[in-house]
Design an enzyme around this catalytic site. Sequence first.
Site, mmCIF file in Angstrom:
data_model
loop_
_atom_site.group_PDB
_atom_site.id
_atom_site.type_symbol
_atom_site.label_atom_id
_atom_site.label_comp_id
_atom_site.label_asym_id
_atom_site.label_seq_id
_atom_site.Cartn_x
_atom_site.Cartn_y
_atom_site.Cartn_z
ATOM 1 N N GLY A 7 0.352 -4.362 -1.883
ATOM 2 C CA GLY A 7 0.627 -2.815 -1.605
ATOM 3 C C GLY A 7 0.913 -2.243 -3.089
ATOM 4 O O GLY A 7 1.896 -1.347 -3.176
ATOM 5 N N ARG A 34 -4.982 -1.718 -0.456
ATOM 6 C CA ARG A 34 -5.789 -1.723 0.844
ATOM 7 C C ARG A 34 -7.277 -1.624 0.477
ATOM 8 O O ARG A 34 -7.737 -0.687 -0.531
ATOM 9 C CB ARG A 34 -5.308 -0.395 1.551
ATOM 10 C CG ARG A 34 -5.957 0.197 2.846
ATOM 11 C CD ARG A 34 -5.220 1.330 3.267
ATOM 12 N NE ARG A 34 -5.087 2.355 2.362
ATOM 13 C CZ ARG A 34 -6.331 3.187 2.091
ATOM 14 N NH1 ARG A 34 -7.500 2.946 2.407
ATOM 15 N NH2 ARG A 34 -6.150 4.198 1.276
ATOM 16 N N ALA A 121 13.596 -9.042 3.960
ATOM 17 C CA ALA A 121 14.783 -7.996 3.999
ATOM 18 C C ALA A 121 14.322 -6.749 3.981
ATOM 19 O O ALA A 121 13.645 -6.052 3.129
ATOM 20 C CB ALA A 121 15.563 -8.643 2.559
ATOM 21 N N HIS A 154 15.702 9.594 4.862
ATOM 22 C CA HIS A 154 14.706 9.157 3.796
ATOM 23 C C HIS A 154 13.741 10.170 3.334
ATOM 24 O O HIS A 154 13.628 11.240 4.230
ATOM 25 C CB HIS A 154 13.850 7.877 4.281
ATOM 26 C CG HIS A 154 14.379 6.679 4.153
ATOM 27 N ND1 HIS A 154 15.588 6.161 5.103
ATOM 28 C CD2 HIS A 154 14.378 5.438 3.268
ATOM 29 C CE1 HIS A 154 16.067 4.928 4.439
ATOM 30 N NE2 HIS A 154 15.507 4.612 3.577
ATOM 31 N N LYS A 158 8.272 8.424 4.866
ATOM 32 C CA LYS A 158 8.436 7.252 5.688
ATOM 33 C C LYS A 158 7.889 7.305 7.140
ATOM 34 O O LYS A 158 8.132 8.437 7.838
ATOM 35 C CB LYS A 158 10.020 7.118 5.714
ATOM 36 C CG LYS A 158 10.353 5.739 6.146
ATOM 37 C CD LYS A 158 11.798 5.431 5.820
ATOM 38 C CE LYS A 158 12.207 3.931 6.428
ATOM 39 N NZ LYS A 158 11.282 2.945 6.189
HETATM 40 P P1 NAD Z 1 3.799 2.991 0.523
HETATM 41 O O1 NAD Z 1 2.985 3.667 1.475
HETATM 42 O O2 NAD Z 1 4.001 3.838 -0.881
HETATM 43 O O3 NAD Z 1 2.965 1.861 0.174
HETATM 44 C C1 NAD Z 1 2.405 0.906 1.293
HETATM 45 C C2 NAD Z 1 0.984 0.869 0.410
HETATM 46 O O4 NAD Z 1 0.511 -0.452 1.026
HETATM 47 C C3 NAD Z 1 0.085 1.711 0.354
HETATM 48 O O5 NAD Z 1 -0.582 1.814 -0.875
HETATM 49 C C4 NAD Z 1 -0.898 1.115 1.050
HETATM 50 O O6 NAD Z 1 -2.358 1.609 0.985
HETATM 51 C C5 NAD Z 1 -0.947 -0.345 1.073
HETATM 52 N N1 NAD Z 1 -1.552 -1.098 2.077
HETATM 53 C C6 NAD Z 1 -1.776 -0.785 3.397
HETATM 54 N N2 NAD Z 1 -2.534 -1.954 3.834
HETATM 55 C C7 NAD Z 1 -2.831 -2.648 2.728
HETATM 56 C C8 NAD Z 1 -3.582 -4.021 2.482
HETATM 57 N N3 NAD Z 1 -4.190 -4.503 3.742
HETATM 58 N N4 NAD Z 1 -3.598 -4.565 1.425
HETATM 59 C C9 NAD Z 1 -2.899 -4.151 0.504
HETATM 60 N N5 NAD Z 1 -2.250 -2.858 0.449
HETATM 61 C C10 NAD Z 1 -2.167 -2.210 1.760
HETATM 62 O O7 NAD Z 1 5.027 2.834 1.006
HETATM 63 P P2 NAD Z 1 6.289 2.243 -0.089
HETATM 64 O O8 NAD Z 1 7.363 3.098 -0.021
HETATM 65 O O9 NAD Z 1 5.840 1.520 -1.058
HETATM 66 O O10 NAD Z 1 7.115 1.128 0.999
HETATM 67 C C11 NAD Z 1 6.016 -0.060 1.506
HETATM 68 C C12 NAD Z 1 6.859 -0.816 2.621
HETATM 69 O O11 NAD Z 1 8.233 -1.395 2.076
HETATM 70 C C13 NAD Z 1 7.326 0.089 3.681
HETATM 71 O O12 NAD Z 1 7.466 -0.615 4.581
HETATM 72 C C14 NAD Z 1 8.667 0.442 3.487
HETATM 73 O O13 NAD Z 1 9.452 0.894 4.672
HETATM 74 C C15 NAD Z 1 9.389 -0.981 2.858
HETATM 75 N N6 NAD Z 1 10.237 -0.596 1.897
HETATM 76 C C16 NAD Z 1 11.229 -1.697 1.651
HETATM 77 C C17 NAD Z 1 12.137 -1.622 0.985
HETATM 78 C C18 NAD Z 1 13.094 -3.028 0.551
HETATM 79 O O14 NAD Z 1 14.238 -2.875 -0.009
HETATM 80 N N7 NAD Z 1 12.913 -3.999 1.460
HETATM 81 C C19 NAD Z 1 12.374 -0.479 -0.202
HETATM 82 C C20 NAD Z 1 11.498 0.538 -0.086
HETATM 83 C C21 NAD Z 1 10.465 0.545 0.958
#
Ligand code: NAD
Length: 270
Positions: A7, A34, A121, A154, A158
Amino acid sequence: MKVAVVGVAGRMGRALVRLLDTHPILELSAAVARPGSSAVGRDAGELAGLTDTGVSIVDSLADAVQATDLVIDFSTPEATMETLRLCLADSRPVVIGTTGFTQPDLDTLNSAAGQLPIVLAPNMSVAVNLTFKLVEIAAKALGDEVDVEVIEAHHRHKVDAPSGTAVRMGEILADTLGRNLEQDAVYGRQGQTGPRERKTIGFSTIRGGEIIGEHTVMFAGAGERLELTHRAQSRDSFVEGALRAAMFVADKHEQKQVGLFDMQDVLGLR
Ligand code: NAD
């Protein structure tokens, strides 16, 4: 220690690349985007706003998992389930920050944790995880004397609601107060709702702009109200936690320990 980031083109992925760049022990070894993403082929550092790191972004998850010591995944539930499958096949510990899993996904994660150490988490921030503990303490003390509500806000990008963090807060409230979240949760209210029932656990969701993440648990009683609020000011708080989780999961792997861990384990708050 080599780390693959899944990601990597996302908001969290880019923040991870920036903080890994200065980490004393962890080193970016593979950056996965992705398939079809315009980021594929670019330098991970350059995409994250640094100078080149020498790590080119790929779309082959299988190669990345094979060439690393551990995996950090902040992507989508579908992509994370594929990461999990490959980590199981190659016995690589994994830190999962992705949110929005279905119950069957969580069942798969649970059974994978019989063979691998996994940190899962919904919110990796150290202060949020301390808030979880404070929510438990407050719920224990205030019990059925108050109404409990969870409010979260958020950014407009999101895609899941309520946030994984808000759901976790609801679970802690339900467990501590002896309630059943599935039956007692109320997600938003509209129209003739009738008076509030004490046993309900209310969730309110705000989406807008670039709000990084805010959560409040409100304990509303007769004549007074307690609110526990956490506000994230930068994604670095999540990344710092994810890197602590990575060190934790690597250590478990080295000690041949398996299991599904969360940030309460990582931070020793349990
Ligand atoms: P984002 O949409 O900016 O990034 C997600 C990325 O994953 C995108 O670039 C997308 O193209 C990529 N992706 C999709 N399919 C993929 C694949 N098969 N292989 C590789 N990459 C792939 O989202 P974000 O804000 O970076 O958040 C990502 C996730 O993390 C969400 O589920 C969000 O809710 C979660 N999150 C968790 C925390 C935490 O502390 N646990 C904090 C922030 C966000």
